[in-house]
Design a protein around this motif. Sequence first.
Motif, PDB file in Angstrom:
ATOM      1  N   ASN A 118      35.069  19.930  15.271  1.00 46.58           N
ATOM      2  CA  ASN A 118      34.711  18.571  15.631  1.00 46.58           C
ATOM      3  C   ASN A 118      33.161  18.618  15.846  1.00 46.58           C
ATOM      4  O   ASN A 118      32.897  19.185  16.964  1.00 46.58           O
ATOM      5  CB  ASN A 118      35.433  18.229  16.832  1.00 46.58           C
ATOM      6  N   ALA A 119      32.314  18.355  14.988  1.00 44.67           N
ATOM      7  CA  ALA A 119      30.928  18.556  14.990  1.00 44.67           C
ATOM      8  C   ALA A 119      30.428  17.814  16.227  1.00 44.67           C
ATOM      9  O   ALA A 119      29.324  18.136  16.682  1.00 44.67           O
ATOM     10  CB  ALA A 119      30.047  18.315  13.645  1.00 44.67           C
ATOM     11  N   LYS A 134      26.418  28.095  10.194  1.00 40.17           N
ATOM     12  CA  LYS A 134      27.308  27.039  10.572  1.00 40.17           C
ATOM     13  C   LYS A 134      26.415  25.820  10.736  1.00 40.17           C
ATOM     14  O   LYS A 134      26.601  24.863  11.440  1.00 40.17           O
ATOM     15  CB  LYS A 134      28.292  27.266  11.839  1.00 40.17           C
ATOM     16  N   GLN A 144      24.048  27.801   6.180  1.00 38.83           N
ATOM     17  CA  GLN A 144      25.417  27.304   6.152  1.00 38.83           C
ATOM     18  C   GLN A 144      26.168  28.805   6.639  1.00 38.83           C
ATOM     19  O   GLN A 144      27.257  28.347   7.283  1.00 38.83           O
ATOM     20  CB  GLN A 144      25.983  27.172   4.571  1.00 38.83           C
ATOM     21  N   ASP A 160      37.146  33.946   9.816  1.00 38.76           N
ATOM     22  CA  ASP A 160      36.926  33.228   8.766  1.00 38.76           C
ATOM     23  C   ASP A 160      38.122  33.122   7.913  1.00 38.76           C
ATOM     24  O   ASP A 160      38.498  31.886   7.479  1.00 38.76           O
ATOM     25  CB  ASP A 160      35.681  34.120   7.980  1.00 38.76           C
ATOM     26  N   ILE A 175      40.511  30.568   9.785  1.00 44.14           N
ATOM     27  CA  ILE A 175      40.024  29.317   9.658  1.00 44.14           C
ATOM     28  C   ILE A 175      40.208  28.637   8.318  1.00 44.14           C
ATOM     29  O   ILE A 175      40.763  27.503   8.388  1.00 44.14           O
ATOM     30  CB  ILE A 175      38.537  29.268   9.867  1.00 44.14           C
ATOM     31  N   HIS A 176      39.949  29.367   6.977  1.00 47.14           N
ATOM     32  CA  HIS A 176      40.255  29.004   5.897  1.00 47.14           C
ATOM     33  C   HIS A 176      41.764  28.613   5.642  1.00 47.14           C
ATOM     34  O   HIS A 176      42.282  27.681   5.049  1.00 47.14           O
ATOM     35  CB  HIS A 176      39.490  29.966   4.942  1.00 47.14           C
ATOM     36  N   HIS A 202      42.915  25.594   7.525  1.00 44.69           N
ATOM     37  CA  HIS A 202      42.208  24.374   7.037  1.00 44.69           C
ATOM     38  C   HIS A 202      41.512  23.810   8.247  1.00 44.69           C
ATOM     39  O   HIS A 202      41.589  22.531   8.534  1.00 44.69           O
ATOM     40  CB  HIS A 202      42.938  23.409   6.351  1.00 44.69           C
ATOM     41  N   TYR A 203      41.004  24.665   9.296  1.00 45.10           N
ATOM     42  CA  TYR A 203      40.284  24.203  10.342  1.00 45.10           C
ATOM     43  C   TYR A 203      38.945  23.857  10.195  1.00 45.10           C
ATOM     44  O   TYR A 203      38.386  24.303   9.406  1.00 45.10           O
ATOM     45  CB  TYR A 203      40.355  25.429  11.390  1.00 45.10           C
ATOM     46  N   THR A 204      38.791  22.412  10.668  1.00 42.77           N
ATOM     47  CA  THR A 204      37.417  21.807  10.828  1.00 42.77           C
ATOM     48  C   THR A 204      36.851  21.679  12.057  1.00 42.77           C
ATOM     49  O   THR A 204      37.546  20.737  12.887  1.00 42.77           O
ATOM     50  CB  THR A 204      37.546  20.646   9.852  1.00 42.77           C
ATOM     51  N   GLN A 242      23.855  22.580   9.155  1.00 44.69           N
ATOM     52  CA  GLN A 242      23.783  21.675   7.970  1.00 44.69           C
ATOM     53  C   GLN A 242      22.567  21.467   7.915  1.00 44.69           C
ATOM     54  O   GLN A 242      21.440  21.307   8.584  1.00 44.69           O
ATOM     55  CB  GLN A 242      24.549  20.292   8.297  1.00 44.69           C
TER      56      GLN A 242
END
Length: 330
Positions: free
Chosen positions: A47-48, A88, A85, A36, A39-40, A43-45, A90
């Motif tokens: 690919n949903a 993970k 959340q 965690d 990742i912060h 700034h990893y996002t 939505q």
Amino acid sequence: MATIEDIAKLANVAKSTVSRYLNGGYVSDKTRAKIDRIIHEQHYTPNAFARSLKAKQTFIIGTVIARLDSSSLSQVLRGLDQKLQEAKYQLLIANTNGSQEREIQSMINLAHQKVDGIVLLATQITPEHLRVIKQIEVPVLVVGQECEMTYNLLNDNQAAAFELAKRVLKTKYQQIAYFGVSETDHAVGRDRKLGFKKALKAVSECKVTYYETSFNAEAAKEIALNSFASGWPDLVVCATDNIAFGVLTAAQEQGLKVPQDVALTGFGGYPIGQLLHPRLMTVDLHFFETGCRAGDMMINILQHKQTEKRIVMPYSIVTGESVDKARQID
């Protein structure tokens, strides 16, 4: 832009461990905290879209609610969103403005959008609701209304109303008004009134008049002003805090003091009720905690870990100051 491989390398774990973390699977607390943090930092996002294709999941939970302006529903949604959340997922909200037809259509629409699960905060469970729940092949968690067909998270409205009424009816109040809503809403309209009536059986020499209003405080205020134009009862028992707020406003506008001139109870435990003067005597249904529990249940359902199909949430009585304590008998 960082990739999942970069995150795994920086965390010194396998790529599969990062993937499991992103998909809400089991990862030790120590490893979870490390991933965690990285990742912060990076700034990893995820690919949903690619994630959903690979897992054959959308990681979206649909929620059907009756109103957007409800304090209780907003607290439930806060708790639900927090838990989802963390896993993970939505939250996708469908508002129906109290329409049963829109509730049913919203479930169908959400199923067509391939949501992974649906949390239904229904106003009523009808045969049509049951037909759609069976038809859509999406896990459904019903919150707040009784539904034996699927997973169910409930408040014990009848028991809570009985306990609250039993305490208040030990007083010498003889002229009582009950402000409820339509009994088509089984939880609020029917079960809370049943609990009140059950407690009433142990009381003699009191007269009760029943009134039906909506969930709107302004509507309750107008009914109180019109109904009590020639004189107020000793006690007004309300099926929701919002109704109680309307009655309290009406009493104060007519120069009455609560609880000296008229006593008042609510139901729900809205935080604002404890900021008013006098503080409202009510039942606290712990709405935020209910939302958290709903989130945990839905995640467990999706992971095939939910063993109990029906869970009843605890409640507590908030004494407040809107009932004269000097007249209460322990």
